[in-house]
Enzyme design. Structure first.
Site, PDB file in Angstrom:
ATOM      1  N   SER A  63     -13.367  50.409  77.333  1.00 42.24           N
ATOM      2  CA  SER A  63     -12.738  49.441  77.156  1.00 42.24           C
ATOM      3  C   SER A  63     -12.655  48.542  76.006  1.00 42.24           C
ATOM      4  O   SER A  63     -13.701  48.796  75.290  1.00 42.24           O
ATOM      5  CB  SER A  63     -12.806  48.162  78.393  1.00 42.24           C
ATOM      6  OG  SER A  63     -12.797  48.859  79.781  1.00 42.24           O
ATOM      7  N   ILE A 114      -7.934  39.910  78.611  1.00 41.34           N
ATOM      8  CA  ILE A 114      -7.038  41.103  78.767  1.00 41.34           C
ATOM      9  C   ILE A 114      -7.980  42.349  78.280  1.00 41.34           C
ATOM     10  O   ILE A 114      -8.589  42.561  77.045  1.00 41.34           O
ATOM     11  CB  ILE A 114      -5.882  41.290  77.880  1.00 41.34           C
ATOM     12  CG1 ILE A 114      -5.112  40.071  78.240  1.00 41.34           C
ATOM     13  CG2 ILE A 114      -5.177  42.382  78.471  1.00 41.34           C
ATOM     14  CD1 ILE A 114      -4.486  39.728  79.815  1.00 41.34           C
ATOM     15  N   GLU A 115      -8.375  43.317  79.260  1.00 41.41           N
ATOM     16  CA  GLU A 115      -8.987  44.345  79.171  1.00 41.41           C
ATOM     17  C   GLU A 115      -8.120  45.655  79.308  1.00 41.41           C
ATOM     18  O   GLU A 115      -7.492  45.972  80.045  1.00 41.41           O
ATOM     19  CB  GLU A 115     -10.147  44.435  80.044  1.00 41.41           C
ATOM     20  CG  GLU A 115     -11.212  45.758  80.043  1.00 41.41           C
ATOM     21  CD  GLU A 115     -12.162  45.811  81.037  1.00 41.41           C
ATOM     22  OE1 GLU A 115     -12.897  46.679  81.136  1.00 41.41           O
ATOM     23  OE2 GLU A 115     -12.097  44.791  81.816  1.00 41.41           O
ATOM     24  N   LEU A 116      -8.205  46.492  78.110  1.00 41.92           N
ATOM     25  CA  LEU A 116      -7.556  47.483  77.965  1.00 41.92           C
ATOM     26  C   LEU A 116      -8.416  48.894  78.052  1.00 41.92           C
ATOM     27  O   LEU A 116      -9.253  48.876  77.410  1.00 41.92           O
ATOM     28  CB  LEU A 116      -6.488  47.762  76.775  1.00 41.92           C
ATOM     29  CG  LEU A 116      -5.633  46.790  76.581  1.00 41.92           C
ATOM     30  CD1 LEU A 116      -4.986  46.728  75.255  1.00 41.92           C
ATOM     31  CD2 LEU A 116      -4.544  46.741  77.608  1.00 41.92           C
TER      32      LEU A 116
END
Length: 150
Positions: free
Chosen positions: A109, A120-122
Site C-alpha cells: 500500500s 486514502i490507501e491504494l
C-alpha cells in the site's frame, strides 16, 4: 440468521463537493454520477461513494457530520501505475509502499490524502491468500462431491 453479502456504498461528508469530485475523478479515475435530486456520487467497479456536503438537508444522516474522518482502502491492479499517476498529478504520498493485511490477502500500500484530509490507501493484493476461518474450512469439508452422470 442475517448474513451480510457485500458493501454497497459509502457516504463521505465533504467541505466542497465539486473539489472532492474532481480529485476522485482526476487522480483516482472514478466516474461521477448524479442521482436523487442532483446528489453526486463517484462510481468505480461495482461500488460508489456518495458525496455529502456539510450543510446537507436530508435525513437520515450520520450523527456526526465531520469531513476528513474517513480512512478508505482501494485495491488497484498495479501499485507502480498508481504511484506514477499520483506523481503525475502532484499528489504527495504520505506513507509507503508498505505491506499491510487486507481483507482477503496481504497488500502492498501507499497512503495519500484527499482534499478534506481523508486517508486514502491504494493497495495491490499480493499473491498470497490469508488462511480461511476454520468454520469455512469445516463447511467445505461437509459438502459432498457432485454426483456423476455416468
Amino acid at each position: 440468521m442475517m448474513r451480510l453479502v457485500s458493501l454497497d456504498h459509502v457516504v463521505l461528508t465533504v467541505h466542497d463537493v465539486e473539489r472532492t469530485s474532481r480529485f476522485y475523478q482526476d487522480v483516482l479515475g472514478m466516474e461521477e454520477i448524479i442521482f436523487g435530486g442532483g446528489r453526486r456520487a463517484l462510481h468505480f467497479g461495482h461500488q460508489k461513494i456518495n458525496l455529502q456536503p456539510t450543510d446537507v438537508d436530508h435525513s437520515p444522516i450520520a450523527q456526526e457530520q465531520v469531513p476528513g474522518t474517513a480512512d478508505l482502502c482501494f485495491l488497484v491492479e498495479s501499485l507502480d501505475s498508481a504511484i506514477a499517476r499520483l506523481s503525475a498529478a502532484s499528489v504527495t504520498i504520505v506513507e509507503g509502499p508498505v505491506f499491510r493485511t487486507g481483507a482477503s490477502s496481504p497488500i502492498l500500500s501507499v497512503y495519500i490524502r484527499d482534499p478534506d484530509g481523508n486517508l486514502i490507501e491504494l493497495s495491490q493484493p499480493q499473491d498470497v491468500v490469508i488462511a480461511s476461518d476454520e468454520r469455512e474450512i469445516a463447511k467445505k469439508a461437509k459438502k459432498k462431491p457432485p454426483k456423476s452422470n455416468s
